[in-house]
Design a protein around this motif. Structure first.
Motif, short mmCIF file in Angstrom:
data_model
loop_
_atom_site.label_atom_id
_atom_site.label_comp_id
_atom_site.label_asym_id
_atom_site.label_seq_id
_atom_site.Cartn_x
_atom_site.Cartn_y
_atom_site.Cartn_z
N LEU A 87 47.54 -35.43 62.95
CA LEU A 87 46.83 -34.48 63.81
C LEU A 87 46.75 -33.10 63.15
O LEU A 87 45.72 -32.42 63.24
CB LEU A 87 47.52 -34.38 65.17
CG LEU A 87 46.87 -33.46 66.20
CD1 LEU A 87 45.44 -33.91 66.50
CD2 LEU A 87 47.69 -33.40 67.47
N ALA A 88 47.82 -32.70 62.49
CA ALA A 88 47.83 -31.40 61.81
C ALA A 88 46.79 -31.37 60.70
O ALA A 88 46.02 -30.39 60.57
CB ALA A 88 49.21 -31.10 61.24
N HIS A 89 46.73 -32.42 59.89
CA HIS A 89 45.77 -32.46 58.78
C HIS A 89 44.33 -32.53 59.29
O HIS A 89 43.44 -31.87 58.74
CB HIS A 89 46.08 -33.66 57.88
CG HIS A 89 47.43 -33.57 57.23
ND1 HIS A 89 47.85 -32.46 56.53
CD2 HIS A 89 48.46 -34.45 57.19
CE1 HIS A 89 49.07 -32.67 56.06
NE2 HIS A 89 49.47 -33.85 56.47
N GLU A 90 44.09 -33.32 60.33
CA GLU A 90 42.75 -33.41 60.91
C GLU A 90 42.29 -32.06 61.45
O GLU A 90 41.16 -31.63 61.21
CB GLU A 90 42.71 -34.46 62.03
CG GLU A 90 42.69 -35.88 61.53
CD GLU A 90 42.31 -36.86 62.63
OE1 GLU A 90 41.81 -36.43 63.68
OE2 GLU A 90 42.51 -38.07 62.43
N THR A 91 43.17 -31.40 62.20
CA THR A 91 42.83 -30.11 62.81
C THR A 91 42.57 -29.05 61.74
O THR A 91 41.66 -28.22 61.87
CB THR A 91 43.95 -29.65 63.75
OG1 THR A 91 44.20 -30.66 64.72
CG2 THR A 91 43.57 -28.36 64.46
N MET A 92 43.35 -29.06 60.65
CA MET A 92 43.14 -28.11 59.57
C MET A 92 41.79 -28.33 58.90
O MET A 92 41.09 -27.38 58.54
CB MET A 92 44.27 -28.22 58.55
CG MET A 92 45.60 -27.66 59.06
SD MET A 92 47.00 -28.11 58.02
CE MET A 92 46.52 -27.40 56.46
N MET A 93 41.39 -29.60 58.74
CA MET A 93 40.08 -29.90 58.15
C MET A 93 38.94 -29.44 59.06
O MET A 93 37.95 -28.87 58.60
CB MET A 93 39.97 -31.40 57.88
CG MET A 93 40.82 -31.88 56.73
SD MET A 93 40.59 -33.64 56.40
CE MET A 93 41.73 -33.86 55.02
N ILE A 94 39.09 -29.69 60.36
CA ILE A 94 38.08 -29.25 61.33
C ILE A 94 38.00 -27.72 61.34
O ILE A 94 36.92 -27.14 61.42
CB ILE A 94 38.41 -29.79 62.74
CG1 ILE A 94 38.33 -31.32 62.72
CG2 ILE A 94 37.47 -29.21 63.78
CD1 ILE A 94 38.91 -31.98 63.97
N ALA A 95 39.16 -27.06 61.24
CA ALA A 95 39.20 -25.60 61.22
C ALA A 95 38.46 -25.04 60.02
O ALA A 95 37.73 -24.04 60.13
CB ALA A 95 40.65 -25.11 61.22
N ARG A 96 38.62 -25.68 58.87
CA ARG A 96 37.92 -25.21 57.67
C ARG A 96 36.41 -25.38 57.80
O ARG A 96 35.63 -24.57 57.30
CB ARG A 96 38.44 -25.94 56.43
CG ARG A 96 39.86 -25.53 56.05
CD ARG A 96 40.19 -25.89 54.62
NE ARG A 96 40.13 -27.32 54.38
CZ ARG A 96 41.14 -28.15 54.59
NH1 ARG A 96 42.30 -27.71 55.05
NH2 ARG A 96 41.01 -29.44 54.33
N LEU A 97 35.99 -26.46 58.48
CA LEU A 97 34.56 -26.67 58.73
C LEU A 97 33.99 -25.57 59.64
O LEU A 97 32.81 -25.23 59.55
CB LEU A 97 34.32 -28.03 59.36
CG LEU A 97 34.57 -29.26 58.47
CD1 LEU A 97 34.45 -30.54 59.28
CD2 LEU A 97 33.59 -29.28 57.30
N LEU A 98 34.87 -25.03 60.50
CA LEU A 98 34.47 -23.94 61.40
C LEU A 98 34.62 -22.57 60.75
O LEU A 98 34.34 -21.55 61.38
CB LEU A 98 35.29 -24.00 62.69
CG LEU A 98 35.07 -25.22 63.59
CD1 LEU A 98 36.09 -25.24 64.73
CD2 LEU A 98 33.65 -25.23 64.15
N GLY A 99 35.13 -22.53 59.52
CA GLY A 99 35.30 -21.27 58.82
C GLY A 99 36.55 -20.52 59.19
O GLY A 99 36.62 -19.30 58.99
#
Length: 207
Positions: free
Chosen positions: A104-116
């Protein structure tokens, strides 16, 4: 300056452990400094939805099923709408992931990077390089940390381990050692042996 921070991990209360306590205590310290902090984790049995903890710490228990060892299945796709909605709703500016085993941490970090958004990752443990589990975990960690803004390790040995496993630049990894909080853990003076105190006093006087 006030930051809006999302702590995210598969491991949080009511589960008990070092990562869980670390996230809670770090969140409390940041709240005391005036920052906004939320915690994002998966549901634990009937604990689903939004709950509030000490000092108004807001916790999102997302309705995501666990797959193995209290971690969710790393689909990298299914959680995007829910996580994106939470990050935008709370106006998060920094996502702080915890634990190499937390999908969940890795997924959320990837989504966060997509959001800038800015991302930070804290690695709490040491891992090997030879067995199949370590190889898969290390490869996932390498992909996840490729675009991470900064990493934190809890020891210098942990930093060396993370740099080798995830192939991140050592300049991008800081060490904040784990330690006992002496303001919380204080010896009970009343239970101290008086005989030992007299012996120590004699040793100090003689020396």
């Amino acid at each position: 300056m006030v930051y809006k921070i999302c702590m995210v991990s598969d491991f949080f209360y009511p589960n008990v452990g070092g990562v869980e306590e670390h996230i809670f205590n770090l969140s409390q310290c940041l709240l005391q400094r005036g920052h906004k902090v939320i915690v994002l984790t998966h549901s634990y049995k009937d604990r689903v939805g939004i709950r509030y903890m000490t000092n108004g710490l807001k916790v999102y228990y997302c309705p995501i099923k666990t797959f193995y060892n209290q971690s969710i299945l790393p689909t990298m796709v299914c959680s995007i709408p829910l996580v994106r909605h939470i990050l935008l709703r709370e106006e998060i500016s920094i996502v702080h992931g915890h634990s190499a085993f937390s999908a969940l941490a890795h997924e959320t970090m990837m989504i966060a990077r997509l959001l800038g958004l800015k991302t930070v990752f804290t690695d709490h443990s040491l891992f090997g390089f030879a067995d199949s589990s370590a190889i898969v975990t290390n490869k996932c960690l390498e992909i996840s940390l490729a675009g991470c803004n900064h990493c934190i390790c809890v020891s210098h040995i942990g930093k060396e381990n993370t740099v080798l496993r995830a192939r991140v630049n050592h300049y991008n990894v800081s060490v904040i050692p784990n330690a006992v909080d002496t303001t919380v853990f204080v010896p009970d003076v009343s239970r101290r042996s008086h005989n030992e105190s007299k012996y120590l006093l004699k040793v100090i006087v003689c020396s």
